[in-house]
Motif scaffolding. Structure first.
Motif, PDB file in Angstrom:
ATOM      1  N   PRO A 220     -13.164  13.365 -23.452  1.00 54.80           N
ATOM      2  CA  PRO A 220     -13.863  13.154 -22.176  1.00 54.80           C
ATOM      3  C   PRO A 220     -13.571  11.797 -21.553  1.00 54.80           C
ATOM      4  O   PRO A 220     -13.484  11.687 -20.320  1.00 54.80           O
ATOM      5  N   MET A 221     -13.416  10.756 -22.370  1.00 56.67           N
ATOM      6  CA  MET A 221     -13.111   9.432 -21.826  1.00 56.67           C
ATOM      7  C   MET A 221     -11.781   9.446 -21.087  1.00 56.67           C
ATOM      8  O   MET A 221     -11.645   8.860 -20.004  1.00 56.67           O
ATOM      9  N   TRP A 222     -10.797  10.116 -21.659  1.00 57.89           N
ATOM     10  CA  TRP A 222      -9.482  10.197 -21.008  1.00 57.89           C
ATOM     11  C   TRP A 222      -9.566  11.003 -19.718  1.00 57.89           C
ATOM     12  O   TRP A 222      -9.028  10.602 -18.686  1.00 57.89           O
ATOM     13  N   ILE A 223     -10.266  12.147 -19.768  1.00 58.06           N
ATOM     14  CA  ILE A 223     -10.415  12.979 -18.565  1.00 58.06           C
ATOM     15  C   ILE A 223     -11.149  12.210 -17.467  1.00 58.06           C
ATOM     16  O   ILE A 223     -10.760  12.249 -16.287  1.00 58.06           O
ATOM     17  N   LEU A 224     -12.207  11.495 -17.845  1.00 58.36           N
ATOM     18  CA  LEU A 224     -12.978  10.728 -16.869  1.00 58.36           C
ATOM     19  C   LEU A 224     -12.165   9.568 -16.309  1.00 58.36           C
ATOM     20  O   LEU A 224     -12.323   9.202 -15.136  1.00 58.36           O
ATOM     21  N   PHE A 225     -11.297   8.988 -17.115  1.00 55.01           N
ATOM     22  CA  PHE A 225     -10.405   7.937 -16.614  1.00 55.01           C
ATOM     23  C   PHE A 225      -9.480   8.494 -15.539  1.00 55.01           C
ATOM     24  O   PHE A 225      -9.293   7.882 -14.475  1.00 55.01           O
ATOM     25  N   GLU A 226      -8.911   9.666 -15.799  1.00 53.63           N
ATOM     26  CA  GLU A 226      -8.020  10.285 -14.812  1.00 53.63           C
ATOM     27  C   GLU A 226      -8.797  10.642 -13.534  1.00 53.63           C
ATOM     28  O   GLU A 226      -8.285  10.472 -12.419  1.00 53.63           O
ATOM     29  N   PHE A 227     -10.026  11.120 -13.695  1.00 56.31           N
ATOM     30  CA  PHE A 227     -10.863  11.431 -12.530  1.00 56.31           C
ATOM     31  C   PHE A 227     -11.157  10.163 -11.729  1.00 56.31           C
ATOM     32  O   PHE A 227     -11.127  10.177 -10.485  1.00 56.31           O
ATOM     33  N   GLY A 228     -11.434   9.063 -12.438  1.00 61.46           N
ATOM     34  CA  GLY A 228     -11.665   7.788 -11.759  1.00 61.46           C
ATOM     35  C   GLY A 228     -10.445   7.322 -10.981  1.00 61.46           C
ATOM     36  O   GLY A 228     -10.573   6.772  -9.875  1.00 61.46           O
ATOM     37  N   LEU A 229      -9.261   7.538 -11.537  1.00 67.46           N
ATOM     38  CA  LEU A 229      -8.028   7.178 -10.820  1.00 67.46           C
ATOM     39  C   LEU A 229      -7.908   7.951  -9.507  1.00 67.46           C
ATOM     40  O   LEU A 229      -7.586   7.377  -8.457  1.00 67.46           O
ATOM     41  N   ILE A 230      -8.158   9.244  -9.572  1.00 68.56           N
ATOM     42  CA  ILE A 230      -8.029  10.090  -8.375  1.00 68.56           C
ATOM     43  C   ILE A 230      -9.041   9.665  -7.313  1.00 68.56           C
ATOM     44  O   ILE A 230      -8.687   9.471  -6.143  1.00 68.56           O
ATOM     45  N   MET A 231     -10.317   9.511  -7.718  1.00 70.98           N
ATOM     46  CA  MET A 231     -11.350   9.136  -6.767  1.00 70.98           C
ATOM     47  C   MET A 231     -11.136   7.730  -6.227  1.00 70.98           C
ATOM     48  O   MET A 231     -11.349   7.464  -5.032  1.00 70.98           O
ATOM     49  N   GLY A 232     -10.695   6.812  -7.088  1.00 68.31           N
ATOM     50  CA  GLY A 232     -10.414   5.447  -6.638  1.00 68.31           C
ATOM     51  C   GLY A 232      -9.298   5.413  -5.615  1.00 68.31           C
ATOM     52  O   GLY A 232      -9.363   4.674  -4.616  1.00 68.31           O
ATOM     53  N   ARG A 233      -8.251   6.229  -5.838  1.00 66.64           N
ATOM     54  CA  ARG A 233      -7.143   6.308  -4.890  1.00 66.64           C
ATOM     55  C   ARG A 233      -7.618   6.843  -3.542  1.00 66.64           C
ATOM     56  O   ARG A 233      -7.262   6.302  -2.487  1.00 66.64           O
ATOM     57  N   ILE A 234      -8.458   7.886  -3.572  1.00 62.23           N
ATOM     58  CA  ILE A 234      -8.967   8.485  -2.331  1.00 62.23           C
ATOM     59  C   ILE A 234      -9.833   7.491  -1.565  1.00 62.23           C
ATOM     60  O   ILE A 234      -9.672   7.295  -0.348  1.00 62.23           O
ATOM     61  N   LEU A 235     -10.752   6.822  -2.266  1.00 65.22           N
ATOM     62  CA  LEU A 235     -11.654   5.873  -1.610  1.00 65.22           C
ATOM     63  C   LEU A 235     -10.904   4.669  -1.066  1.00 65.22           C
ATOM     64  O   LEU A 235     -11.220   4.147   0.008  1.00 65.22           O
ATOM     65  N   ARG A 236      -9.890   4.220  -1.806  1.00 64.32           N
ATOM     66  CA  ARG A 236      -9.084   3.080  -1.345  1.00 64.32           C
ATOM     67  C   ARG A 236      -8.333   3.439  -0.063  1.00 64.32           C
ATOM     68  O   ARG A 236      -8.243   2.636   0.871  1.00 64.32           O
ATOM     69  N   GLN A 237      -7.775   4.655  -0.029  1.00 59.72           N
ATOM     70  CA  GLN A 237      -7.066   5.102   1.175  1.00 59.72           C
ATOM     71  C   GLN A 237      -8.016   5.211   2.358  1.00 59.72           C
ATOM     72  O   GLN A 237      -7.679   4.820   3.480  1.00 59.72           O
ATOM     73  N   ARG A 238      -9.203   5.737   2.133  1.00 57.73           N
ATOM     74  CA  ARG A 238     -10.192   5.833   3.215  1.00 57.73           C
ATOM     75  C   ARG A 238     -10.576   4.458   3.721  1.00 57.73           C
ATOM     76  O   ARG A 238     -10.757   4.258   4.936  1.00 57.73           O
ATOM     77  N   ARG A 239     -10.692   3.506   2.811  1.00 59.82           N
ATOM     78  CA  ARG A 239     -11.068   2.149   3.217  1.00 59.82           C
ATOM     79  C   ARG A 239      -9.965   1.531   4.069  1.00 59.82           C
ATOM     80  O   ARG A 239     -10.232   0.872   5.070  1.00 59.82           O
ATOM     81  N   HIS A 240      -8.701   1.769   3.687  1.00 61.24           N
ATOM     82  CA  HIS A 240      -7.574   1.251   4.476  1.00 61.24           C
ATOM     83  C   HIS A 240      -7.571   1.863   5.873  1.00 61.24           C
ATOM     84  O   HIS A 240      -7.359   1.168   6.875  1.00 61.24           O
ATOM     85  N   HIS A 241      -7.809   3.175   5.930  1.00 58.06           N
ATOM     86  CA  HIS A 241      -7.823   3.861   7.232  1.00 58.06           C
ATOM     87  C   HIS A 241      -8.950   3.310   8.112  1.00 58.06           C
ATOM     88  O   HIS A 241      -8.777   3.103   9.314  1.00 58.06           O
ATOM     89  N   ALA A 242     -10.115   3.074   7.501  1.00 59.05           N
ATOM     90  CA  ALA A 242     -11.249   2.535   8.259  1.00 59.05           C
ATOM     91  C   ALA A 242     -10.959   1.129   8.770  1.00 59.05           C
ATOM     92  O   ALA A 242     -11.291   0.801   9.918  1.00 59.05           O
ATOM     93  N   GLU A 243     -10.294   0.304   7.946  1.00 54.64           N
ATOM     94  CA  GLU A 243      -9.957  -1.055   8.371  1.00 54.64           C
ATOM     95  C   GLU A 243      -8.945  -1.043   9.502  1.00 54.64           C
ATOM     96  O   GLU A 243      -9.058  -1.810  10.470  1.00 54.64           O
ATOM     97  N   HIS A 244      -7.942  -0.148   9.409  1.00 54.57           N
ATOM     98  CA  HIS A 244      -6.941  -0.054  10.479  1.00 54.57           C
ATOM     99  C   HIS A 244      -7.563   0.463  11.763  1.00 54.57           C
ATOM    100  O   HIS A 244      -7.242  -0.008  12.871  1.00 54.57           O
ATOM    101  N   SER A 245      -8.475   1.419  11.650  1.00 50.99           N
ATOM    102  CA  SER A 245      -9.131   1.968  12.836  1.00 50.99           C
ATOM    103  C   SER A 245      -9.980   0.894  13.511  1.00 50.99           C
ATOM    104  O   SER A 245     -10.046   0.809  14.744  1.00 50.99           O
ATOM    105  N   ALA A 246     -10.647   0.044  12.715  1.00 51.73           N
ATOM    106  CA  ALA A 246     -11.467  -1.011  13.268  1.00 51.73           C
ATOM    107  C   ALA A 246     -10.628  -2.039  14.004  1.00 51.73           C
ATOM    108  O   ALA A 246     -11.035  -2.573  15.038  1.00 51.73           O
ATOM    109  N   ARG A 247      -9.430  -2.314  13.481  1.00 49.31           N
ATOM    110  CA  ARG A 247      -8.539  -3.269  14.148  1.00 49.31           C
ATOM    111  C   ARG A 247      -8.012  -2.738  15.462  1.00 49.31           C
ATOM    112  O   ARG A 247      -7.867  -3.450  16.451  1.00 49.31           O
ATOM    113  N   ASP A 248      -7.712  -1.418  15.461  1.00 46.80           N
ATOM    114  CA  ASP A 248      -7.185  -0.795  16.690  1.00 46.80           C
ATOM    115  C   ASP A 248      -8.274  -0.699  17.769  1.00 46.80           C
ATOM    116  O   ASP A 248      -8.013  -0.861  18.923  1.00 46.80           O
TER     117      ASP A 248
END
Length: 248
Positions: A220-248
């Motif tokens: 479970p620790m390994w599976i949860l680590f992989e899940f954290g990677l996926i969710m972290g990647r998604i949230l990071r991308q959303r944050r970048h998009h939000a920052e770029h939208s705010a600048r525009d």
């Protein structure tokens, strides 16, 4: 008295108030559950009791164990049940010092952390305990009667509850590291072999010395680590998009 000193005193008073509320919640739960301490312990001990050989029972080797062990179980259970209140008091204390975007990130993470902790405890009780306490009596040497001491059993239960509860927090830790920019999902993915070795070592240290519980924690620790990677990647991308939208 300067404004700075007054501010520190106000913070200390608020901190004391928050701590008292958390402690009072635990104490109230202890008072409520104490009359049922024996029944609660029997419920917690069910995974091992149903796997004892016919004619055998759990034993109490300490003079005060029949009283102290169920009471200690009630205290630990009260702390576990109080986790939402404890974390909320911590959140209420630190939230005024956070920026708005930090609050938007912190609140879901806090809620997820509480839910994952409870899921870890539930996984330990409903999945790990039945397997573990079938395995342990089966490896007892010939001529040895498996009759676990109630205090020793409680120590293992507490250890496994917190081990699995904290292990299930891995996605939260991974997401925080990625969102805050401490590391990236690519960097963590590149270090996956070392992280898996670390997971195996942690599983070995946190669980009793039997392969079944170690594997049941490591997977479970390994599976949860992989899940954290996926969710972290998604949230990071959303944050970048939000920052770029705010600048525009």
């Amino acid at each position: 008295m300067t404004d700075s000193e007054q501010s520190i005193i106000d913070h200390l008073i608020e901190l004391r108030s928050r701590l008292l509320k958390a402690v009072m919640t635990v104490l109230v739960l202890i008072v409520i559950m104490f009359p049922f301490a024996g029944k609660i312990y029997t419920l917690i001990a069910k995974p091992v009791m149903i796997n004892l050989s016919a004619g055998t029972e759990m034993i109490a080797t300490g003079v005060l164990s029949p009283f102290l062990t169920p009471f200690k179980m009630v205290i630990i259970l009260a702390v576990i049940i109080s986790m939402p209140v404890i974390f909320y008091q911590i959140w209420a204390f630190v939230a005024p010092g956070l920026y708005r975007h930090e609050k938007r990130i912190a609140m879901p993470i806090l809620f997820s952390g509480i839910v994952l902790f409870y899921l870890g405890c539930a996984f330990a009780y409903f999945v790990v305990f039945p397997i573990l306490f079938v395995f342990l009596p089966s490896i007892a040497p010939e001529g040895v009667v498996y009759m676990p001491d109630i205090n020793s059993y409680l120590d293992i239960v507490i250890r496994l509850f917190f081990a699995f509860g904290l292990a299930f927090e891995i996605p939260v830790a991974v997401i925080i590291l990625i969102v805050l920019g401490v590391t990236s999902s690519a960097q963590l993915a590149a270090k996956r072999p070392y992280i898996i070795v670390g997971i195996l070592v942690v599983a070995m240290l946190l669980t009793p010395p039997d392969p079944s519980s170690q594997v049941l924690l490591a997977i479970p620790m390994w599976i949860l680590f992989e899940f954290g990677l996926i969710m972290g990647r998604i949230l990071r991308q959303r944050r970048h998009h939000a920052e770029h939208s705010a600048r525009d």
